[in-house]
Design an enzyme around this catalytic site. Structure first.
Site, PDB file in Angstrom:
ATOM      1  N   SER A   1     -31.438   0.860 -25.228  1.00 62.42           N
ATOM      2  CA  SER A   1     -31.649  -0.041 -25.854  1.00 62.42           C
ATOM      3  C   SER A   1     -31.731  -0.126 -27.288  1.00 62.42           C
ATOM      4  O   SER A   1     -31.963   0.733 -28.547  1.00 62.42           O
ATOM      5  CB  SER A   1     -33.255  -0.081 -25.066  1.00 62.42           C
ATOM      6  OG  SER A   1     -33.667  -1.551 -25.378  1.00 62.42           O
TER       7      SER A   1
ATOM      8  N   TYR B   1     -41.299   1.512 -22.116  1.00 59.34           N
ATOM      9  CA  TYR B   1     -39.706   1.258 -21.791  1.00 59.34           C
ATOM     10  C   TYR B   1     -39.544   2.041 -23.081  1.00 59.34           C
ATOM     11  O   TYR B   1     -38.718   2.703 -23.401  1.00 59.34           O
ATOM     12  CB  TYR B   1     -39.440  -0.197 -21.554  1.00 59.34           C
ATOM     13  CG  TYR B   1     -38.307   0.439 -21.410  1.00 59.34           C
ATOM     14  CD1 TYR B   1     -36.933   0.153 -20.691  1.00 59.34           C
ATOM     15  CD2 TYR B   1     -37.258  -0.908 -22.904  1.00 59.34           C
ATOM     16  CE1 TYR B   1     -35.721  -0.060 -20.706  1.00 59.34           C
ATOM     17  CE2 TYR B   1     -36.281  -1.211 -23.016  1.00 59.34           C
ATOM     18  CZ  TYR B   1     -35.243  -0.805 -21.630  1.00 59.34           C
ATOM     19  OH  TYR B   1     -33.588  -0.633 -21.890  1.00 59.34           O
TER      20      TYR B   1
ATOM     21  N   LYS C   1     -36.413   5.007 -23.898  1.00 58.71           N
ATOM     22  CA  LYS C   1     -35.227   5.080 -24.652  1.00 58.71           C
ATOM     23  C   LYS C   1     -35.526   5.398 -25.779  1.00 58.71           C
ATOM     24  O   LYS C   1     -35.033   6.120 -26.043  1.00 58.71           O
ATOM     25  CB  LYS C   1     -35.360   3.530 -24.764  1.00 58.71           C
ATOM     26  CG  LYS C   1     -34.703   2.331 -23.272  1.00 58.71           C
ATOM     27  CD  LYS C   1     -34.123   3.430 -22.930  1.00 58.71           C
ATOM     28  CE  LYS C   1     -33.078   3.010 -21.602  1.00 58.71           C
ATOM     29  NZ  LYS C   1     -32.518   3.334 -20.819  1.00 58.71           N
TER      30      LYS C   1
END
Length: 227
Positions: free
Chosen positions: A138, A151, A155
Protein backbone atom coordinates in the site's frame (compact mmCIF):
# COMPACT_ATOMS: atom_id res chain seq x y z
CA UNK A 1 -3.16 -30.85 -15.76
CA UNK A 2 -4.23 -27.99 -18.02
CA UNK A 3 -1.42 -26.37 -20.01
CA UNK A 4 -2.57 -22.83 -19.22
CA UNK A 5 -0.77 -20.62 -16.74
CA UNK A 6 -2.25 -20.68 -13.25
CA UNK A 7 -2.71 -17.82 -10.80
CA UNK A 8 -3.40 -18.37 -7.11
CA UNK A 9 -5.25 -15.35 -5.71
CA UNK A 10 -6.21 -14.66 -2.11
CA UNK A 11 -8.89 -12.16 -1.20
CA UNK A 12 -10.85 -12.96 -4.35
CA UNK A 13 -14.30 -12.24 -2.96
CA UNK A 14 -14.19 -8.47 -2.49
CA UNK A 15 -12.87 -5.21 -3.90
CA UNK A 16 -9.66 -5.38 -5.86
CA UNK A 17 -9.32 -9.14 -5.48
CA UNK A 18 -12.72 -9.87 -6.94
CA UNK A 19 -12.14 -7.50 -9.86
CA UNK A 20 -8.72 -9.02 -10.42
CA UNK A 21 -10.17 -12.53 -10.59
CA UNK A 22 -12.37 -11.46 -13.50
CA UNK A 23 -9.61 -9.47 -15.22
CA UNK A 24 -7.05 -12.27 -14.98
CA UNK A 25 -9.53 -14.83 -16.26
CA UNK A 26 -10.00 -12.66 -19.34
CA UNK A 27 -6.29 -13.18 -20.11
CA UNK A 28 -6.65 -16.92 -20.65
CA UNK A 29 -5.11 -18.02 -17.37
CA UNK A 30 -6.64 -20.29 -14.75
CA UNK A 31 -7.59 -18.39 -11.61
CA UNK A 32 -7.55 -20.36 -8.37
CA UNK A 33 -8.94 -18.01 -5.76
CA UNK A 34 -10.02 -18.00 -2.16
CA UNK A 35 -12.02 -15.79 0.16
CA UNK A 36 -14.36 -15.85 3.15
CA UNK A 37 -17.62 -14.61 1.59
CA UNK A 38 -19.49 -17.71 0.47
CA UNK A 39 -22.08 -15.75 -1.50
CA UNK A 40 -19.35 -13.98 -3.45
CA UNK A 41 -17.60 -17.31 -4.00
CA UNK A 42 -20.76 -18.77 -5.50
CA UNK A 43 -21.12 -15.73 -7.76
CA UNK A 44 -17.52 -16.09 -8.96
CA UNK A 45 -18.04 -19.78 -9.70
CA UNK A 46 -21.21 -19.00 -11.64
CA UNK A 47 -19.63 -16.13 -13.58
CA UNK A 48 -16.30 -17.71 -14.44
CA UNK A 49 -16.88 -21.45 -14.19
CA UNK A 50 -14.29 -24.21 -14.69
CA UNK A 51 -11.39 -24.49 -15.03
CA UNK A 52 -11.29 -21.56 -12.60
CA UNK A 53 -11.90 -22.58 -8.98
CA UNK A 54 -12.75 -20.68 -5.83
CA UNK A 55 -12.62 -21.99 -2.28
CA UNK A 56 -13.71 -20.76 1.13
CA UNK A 57 -10.48 -20.19 3.05
CA UNK A 58 -9.65 -17.95 5.99
CA UNK A 59 -5.98 -17.15 5.43
CA UNK A 60 -5.65 -16.24 9.09
CA UNK A 61 -5.78 -20.00 9.73
CA UNK A 62 -2.47 -21.57 8.59
CA UNK A 63 -3.84 -25.13 8.60
CA UNK A 64 -6.72 -24.10 6.33
CA UNK A 65 -4.27 -22.43 3.96
CA UNK A 66 -2.10 -25.54 3.86
CA UNK A 67 -5.05 -27.83 3.11
CA UNK A 68 -6.17 -25.51 0.31
CA UNK A 69 -2.64 -25.39 -1.09
CA UNK A 70 -2.26 -29.18 -0.92
CA UNK A 71 -5.47 -29.63 -2.93
CA UNK A 72 -4.44 -27.10 -5.59
CA UNK A 73 -0.88 -28.39 -5.88
CA UNK A 74 -2.22 -31.92 -6.37
CA UNK A 75 -4.73 -30.86 -9.03
CA UNK A 76 -2.89 -28.04 -10.83
CA UNK A 77 0.76 -28.13 -9.78
CA UNK A 78 2.73 -25.11 -8.66
CA UNK A 79 1.22 -21.76 -9.71
CA UNK A 80 2.93 -19.47 -12.17
CA UNK A 81 1.79 -16.46 -10.16
CA UNK A 82 0.89 -16.25 -6.48
CA UNK A 83 -0.99 -13.05 -5.62
CA UNK A 84 -1.44 -12.27 -1.93
CA UNK A 85 -4.27 -9.75 -2.19
CA UNK A 86 -6.31 -10.48 0.94
CA UNK A 87 -6.27 -7.68 3.48
CA UNK A 88 -8.31 -5.70 5.98
CA UNK A 89 -7.94 -2.31 7.62
CA UNK A 90 -8.42 -1.30 11.23
CA UNK A 91 -11.26 0.96 12.37
CA UNK A 92 -10.07 4.54 12.49
CA UNK A 93 -8.68 5.36 15.92
CA UNK A 94 -5.36 6.00 17.67
CA UNK A 95 -3.30 2.90 18.37
CA UNK A 96 -4.05 2.87 22.10
CA UNK A 97 -7.76 2.70 21.36
CA UNK A 98 -7.41 -0.39 19.17
CA UNK A 99 -8.40 -3.65 20.87
CA UNK A 100 -5.94 -6.50 21.13
CA UNK A 101 -8.36 -8.73 19.22
CA UNK A 102 -8.62 -6.25 16.32
CA UNK A 103 -4.85 -5.88 16.13
CA UNK A 104 -4.41 -9.64 16.17
CA UNK A 105 -6.89 -10.00 13.32
CA UNK A 106 -5.24 -7.45 11.04
CA UNK A 107 -1.79 -8.94 11.68
CA UNK A 108 -3.13 -12.47 11.17
CA UNK A 109 -4.63 -11.60 7.77
CA UNK A 110 -2.38 -8.92 6.30
CA UNK A 111 0.97 -10.28 7.41
CA UNK A 112 0.73 -13.81 8.77
CA UNK A 113 -1.79 -14.81 6.09
CA UNK A 114 0.66 -13.69 3.42
CA UNK A 115 3.40 -15.69 5.11
CA UNK A 116 1.16 -18.76 5.29
CA UNK A 117 0.43 -18.75 1.56
CA UNK A 118 4.11 -18.27 0.77
CA UNK A 119 5.08 -21.19 2.99
CA UNK A 120 2.36 -23.35 1.46
CA UNK A 121 3.00 -22.69 -2.24
CA UNK A 122 6.56 -21.46 -2.75
CA UNK A 123 8.42 -24.74 -2.06
CA UNK A 124 6.66 -26.31 -5.05
CA UNK A 125 7.30 -23.21 -7.14
CA UNK A 126 11.00 -23.52 -6.30
CA UNK A 127 10.95 -27.22 -7.16
CA UNK A 128 9.39 -26.44 -10.54
CA UNK A 129 11.95 -23.72 -11.19
CA UNK A 130 9.80 -20.69 -11.94
CA UNK A 131 7.13 -18.39 -10.58
CA UNK A 132 6.38 -14.92 -9.24
CA UNK A 133 5.03 -13.99 -5.82
CA UNK A 134 3.15 -10.67 -5.59
CA UNK A 135 2.42 -9.37 -2.10
CA UNK A 136 -0.08 -6.52 -1.90
CA UNK A 137 1.34 -3.55 -0.08
CA UNK A 138 0.00 0.00 0.00
CA UNK A 139 1.01 3.62 -0.10
CA UNK A 140 0.78 3.14 3.65
CA UNK A 141 3.52 0.54 3.34
CA UNK A 142 5.96 3.38 2.71
CA UNK A 143 4.25 6.26 4.54
CA UNK A 144 1.99 6.77 7.56
CA UNK A 145 -1.10 8.66 8.67
CA UNK A 146 -2.87 8.87 12.02
CA UNK A 147 -5.57 6.39 13.00
CA UNK A 148 -4.38 3.65 10.63
CA UNK A 149 -1.25 2.64 12.52
CA UNK A 150 -1.99 -1.13 12.68
CA UNK A 151 -2.67 -1.21 8.93
CA UNK A 152 0.47 0.80 8.19
CA UNK A 153 2.51 -1.52 10.38
CA UNK A 154 1.35 -4.60 8.50
CA UNK A 155 2.02 -3.07 5.09
CA UNK A 156 5.48 -1.84 6.10
CA UNK A 157 6.06 -5.41 7.24
CA UNK A 158 4.90 -6.76 3.88
CA UNK A 159 7.48 -4.53 2.19
CA UNK A 160 10.24 -5.92 4.41
CA UNK A 161 8.95 -9.46 4.06
CA UNK A 162 9.03 -9.18 0.28
CA UNK A 163 12.54 -7.78 0.16
CA UNK A 164 13.82 -10.48 2.49
CA UNK A 165 12.06 -13.21 0.52
CA UNK A 166 13.56 -11.85 -2.70
CA UNK A 167 17.05 -12.45 -1.30
CA UNK A 168 16.17 -16.01 -0.32
CA UNK A 169 14.57 -17.15 -3.56
CA UNK A 170 16.58 -18.91 -6.26
CA UNK A 171 17.37 -16.76 -9.27
CA UNK A 172 14.54 -18.16 -11.40
CA UNK A 173 11.79 -16.88 -9.09
CA UNK A 174 10.76 -13.39 -8.04
CA UNK A 175 8.98 -11.66 -5.17
CA UNK A 176 7.39 -8.26 -5.74
CA UNK A 177 5.56 -5.85 -3.43
CA UNK A 178 2.65 -4.15 -5.16
CA UNK A 179 0.83 -0.97 -4.20
CA UNK A 180 -2.44 -0.51 -6.12
CA UNK A 181 -2.54 3.19 -5.49
CA UNK A 182 -5.93 4.74 -4.69
CA UNK A 183 -8.88 2.56 -5.73
CA UNK A 184 -12.57 3.01 -4.90
CA UNK A 185 -13.07 0.13 -2.48
CA UNK A 186 -14.93 -0.24 0.80
CA UNK A 187 -11.56 0.02 2.52
CA UNK A 188 -10.83 3.38 0.89
CA UNK A 189 -14.29 4.74 1.65
CA UNK A 190 -13.87 3.79 5.32
CA UNK A 191 -10.71 5.89 5.49
CA UNK A 192 -11.02 8.59 2.85
CA UNK A 193 -14.70 8.89 1.87
CA UNK A 194 -14.25 12.10 -0.12
CA UNK A 195 -11.38 10.95 -2.34
CA UNK A 196 -12.22 10.31 -6.00
CA UNK A 197 -10.72 7.07 -7.27
CA UNK A 198 -11.04 4.58 -10.14
CA UNK A 199 -13.21 1.51 -9.67
CA UNK A 200 -11.63 -1.84 -8.81
CA UNK A 201 -12.67 -3.07 -12.25
CA UNK A 202 -10.85 -0.23 -14.02
CA UNK A 203 -7.76 -0.85 -11.91
CA UNK A 204 -7.84 -4.60 -12.49
CA UNK A 205 -8.15 -4.30 -16.27
CA UNK A 206 -4.98 -2.22 -16.26
CA UNK A 207 -3.16 -4.33 -13.68
CA UNK A 208 -3.84 -7.86 -14.93
CA UNK A 209 -1.52 -7.80 -17.98
CA UNK A 210 1.18 -6.04 -15.95
CA UNK A 211 1.03 -8.69 -13.25
CA UNK A 212 1.24 -11.45 -15.83
CA UNK A 213 4.32 -9.78 -17.36
CA UNK A 214 6.31 -9.83 -14.11
CA UNK A 215 9.33 -12.10 -14.06
CA UNK A 216 12.63 -12.64 -12.27
CA UNK A 217 13.91 -9.27 -13.49
CA UNK A 218 11.47 -7.67 -11.04
CA UNK A 219 12.70 -9.59 -8.00
CA UNK A 220 12.80 -7.47 -4.87
CA UNK A 221 11.07 -4.47 -6.38
CA UNK A 222 8.27 -2.41 -4.88
CA UNK A 223 5.99 -1.35 -7.70
CA UNK A 224 2.86 0.76 -8.01
CA UNK A 225 0.12 0.20 -10.57
CA UNK A 226 -2.28 3.12 -10.69
CA UNK A 227 -5.33 3.40 -12.92
Amino acid sequence: MNGKRTVVLTGATAGIGRALAHALAAHDVIVLGCGRDRTALAELRAALGPPHAFAAVDIARPDDVQRWADDLLASHGAPDLLVNCAGIINHLAPLWQQSAADIDRIVDINLKGTISTIRAFVPEMIARGRGVIVNFSSGWGQSVDPDVTPYCATKWAVEGLTRGLALELPSDLAAVALSPGVVDTAMLRACLPDVAAPTPEAWARLAAPQLLALDRRHNGRSITISA
